[in-house]
Design an enzyme around this catalytic site. Structure first.
Site, PDB file in Angstrom:
ATOM      1  N   HIS A 113       0.541   7.189   9.822  1.00 29.03           N
ATOM      2  CA  HIS A 113       0.476   6.759  11.224  1.00 29.03           C
ATOM      3  C   HIS A 113       1.021   7.851  12.143  1.00 29.03           C
ATOM      4  O   HIS A 113       1.864   8.659  11.726  1.00 29.03           O
ATOM      5  CB  HIS A 113       1.336   5.499  11.434  1.00 29.03           C
ATOM      6  N   CYS A 123       8.447   0.778  11.548  1.00 27.91           N
ATOM      7  CA  CYS A 123       7.516  -0.200  10.962  1.00 27.91           C
ATOM      8  C   CYS A 123       8.130  -1.581  10.785  1.00 27.91           C
ATOM      9  O   CYS A 123       7.425  -2.592  10.804  1.00 27.91           O
ATOM     10  CB  CYS A 123       7.061   0.275   9.582  1.00 27.91           C
ATOM     11  N   ASP A 133       2.451  -6.146   2.575  1.00 35.04           N
ATOM     12  CA  ASP A 133       2.945  -5.211   3.591  1.00 35.04           C
ATOM     13  C   ASP A 133       3.438  -5.905   4.860  1.00 35.04           C
ATOM     14  O   ASP A 133       3.725  -5.229   5.859  1.00 35.04           O
ATOM     15  CB  ASP A 133       1.831  -4.211   3.957  1.00 35.04           C
ATOM     16  N   ARG A 154      -4.435  -5.868   5.273  1.00 34.02           N
ATOM     17  CA  ARG A 154      -3.449  -6.190   6.300  1.00 34.02           C
ATOM     18  C   ARG A 154      -4.047  -6.915   7.508  1.00 34.02           C
ATOM     19  O   ARG A 154      -3.324  -7.322   8.417  1.00 34.02           O
ATOM     20  CB  ARG A 154      -2.726  -4.909   6.751  1.00 34.02           C
ATOM     21  N   LEU A 191       0.835  -1.209   0.000  1.00 35.70           N
ATOM     22  CA  LEU A 191       0.000   0.000   0.000  1.00 35.70           C
ATOM     23  C   LEU A 191       0.866   1.254   0.000  1.00 35.70           C
ATOM     24  O   LEU A 191       1.957   1.263   0.566  1.00 35.70           O
ATOM     25  CB  LEU A 191      -0.875   0.015   1.263  1.00 35.70           C
ATOM     26  N   GLU A 218       5.586  -4.033  12.679  1.00 34.68           N
ATOM     27  CA  GLU A 218       5.207  -3.212  13.835  1.00 34.68           C
ATOM     28  C   GLU A 218       3.698  -3.048  13.968  1.00 34.68           C
ATOM     29  O   GLU A 218       3.164  -3.014  15.082  1.00 34.68           O
ATOM     30  CB  GLU A 218       5.829  -1.823  13.721  1.00 34.68           C
ATOM     31  N   ASP A 219       3.018  -2.959  12.826  1.00 33.60           N
ATOM     32  CA  ASP A 219       1.594  -2.632  12.870  1.00 33.60           C
ATOM     33  C   ASP A 219       0.726  -3.750  13.440  1.00 33.60           C
ATOM     34  O   ASP A 219      -0.437  -3.526  13.769  1.00 33.60           O
ATOM     35  CB  ASP A 219       1.112  -2.253  11.461  1.00 33.60           C
TER      36      ASP A 219
HETATM   37  C1  CIR Z   1       0.855   0.493   4.848  1.00 32.35           C
HETATM   38  O1  CIR Z   1       0.340   1.394   4.195  1.00 32.35           O
HETATM   39  O2  CIR Z   1       0.256  -0.092   5.732  1.00 32.35           O
HETATM   40  C2  CIR Z   1       2.291   0.108   4.550  1.00 32.35           C
HETATM   41  N1  CIR Z   1       2.559   0.298   3.158  1.00 32.35           N
HETATM   42  C3  CIR Z   1       3.259   0.910   5.384  1.00 32.35           C
HETATM   43  C4  CIR Z   1       3.154   0.637   6.846  1.00 32.35           C
HETATM   44  C5  CIR Z   1       4.068   1.468   7.660  1.00 32.35           C
HETATM   45  N2  CIR Z   1       3.997   1.129   9.033  1.00 32.35           N
HETATM   46  C6  CIR Z   1       4.166   1.978  10.030  1.00 32.35           C
HETATM   47  O3  CIR Z   1       4.210   3.192   9.822  1.00 32.35           O
HETATM   48  N3  CIR Z   1       4.163   1.488  11.258  1.00 32.35           N
END
Ligand code: CIR
Length: 266
Positions: A168, A255, A66, A91, A24, A71-72
């Site tokens: 984020h 991340c 992703d 996700r 993403l 981390e997410d």
């Molecule tokens: C997203 O849009 O979810 C991923 N492309 C990037 C996630 C980045 N994660 C973060 O800032 N903790």
């Protein structure tokens, strides 16, 4: 003062999948180079190991482009872990895959059941509180559920707002130590950091805000000399790691890992 919010023994990472280039992104700034993503990822892991981390490298997951942004998927605290409920539909499944990994290290692994959503990129754990920014991925119901879950471990959650257009909360800030936050001026201007010393990213270097303090080092994305200099001047050991390709996917230093000190060996 304690230092458990930035001193850790372990880090979990996930190797970037070939599908990572389909991750993403808010704006198309060009196709990420998968070879360079892998090189940067290896440099990142090496930097964590140099700072003393035991790094758990999870295999790539082609079905989740992703998934390298581990981390997410979870909030790891000294007492237990909380599996998130990502707001990005593509996700959502990543969180369930992380749960068994966390069970290796924690007796207590809780989960956000929903209907709210929350991604841990919106969570900044400091020495005294857990700050959560609302975003397109994290809503009030998700924050309320997290607040209820972590209360058993004595944590206070404070809700803040991520500026519009910022993916984020931690896209724009990082913890540097018990009393200091690295922040963009747009995030700091939104309020909420009055109990902290704030070091600002240099003008035009907003992307440097997504850094991590890991033990003695501040691991920063490479290519932001003004911010690196401000950090060095403030006495931090700055370790730059290339991030040009993950930046195209809105990803940064935080991340790419879950940083924690597990209560059991794993
Ligand atoms: C997203 O849009 O979810 C991923 N492309 C990037 C996630 C980045 N994660 C973060 O800032 N903790």
């Amino acid at each position: 003062m304690s230092d458990r919010s930035y001193r850790f023994s372990h880090a979990i990472v996930r190797l970037p999948a070939d599908s990572a280039t389909a991750g993403l992104r808010a704006i198309d700034t060009g196709e990420p180079d998968i070879t360079l993503i892998r090189e940067h990822h290896a440099d990142y892991v090496a930097a964590l190991r140099t700072e003393g981390a035991t790094v758990i490298e999870l295999p790539k997951l082609e079905s989740f482009p992703d998934a390298q942004f581990v981390e997410d998927t979870a909030l790891c605290l000294p007492e237990g872990a909380v599996v998130m409920r990502p707001g990005a539909p593509s996700r959502l499944g990543e969180a369930a895959v992380m749960a068994p990994v966390l069970h290796r290290f924690y007796d207590e692994v809780l989960s956000i059941a929903g209907p709210g959503t929350i991604e841990a990129g919106d969570i900044l754990t400091t020495e005294s509180e857990i700050l959560v920014g609302t975003s397109a991925r994290t809503n009030d119901a998700g924050i309320a559920e997290l607040t209820g879950l972590v209360a058993r471990w004595g944590y206070r959650v404070r809700r803040l707002e991520t500026p519009p257009g910022v993916l984020h909360f931690k896209t724009d800030c990082s913890l540097l130590d018990a009393e200091t936050i690295l922040s963009t001026s747009r995030l700091a201007a939104a309020g909420g950091f009055s109990n902290y010393r704030v070091i600002y990213t240099a003008p035009g270097e907003e992307a440097a805000a997504n850094s991590i303090r890991f033990n003695d080092a501040v691991i920063v994305p490479d290519g932001f000399p003004g911010t690196a200099e401000a950090l060095a001047r403030a006495g931090y050991k700055v370790v730059p790691v290339g991030n040009s390709e993950c930046a195209k996917l809105d990803g940064g230093m935080s991340c790419l890992s879950l940083r924690f000190s597990p209560p059991k060996a794993g």
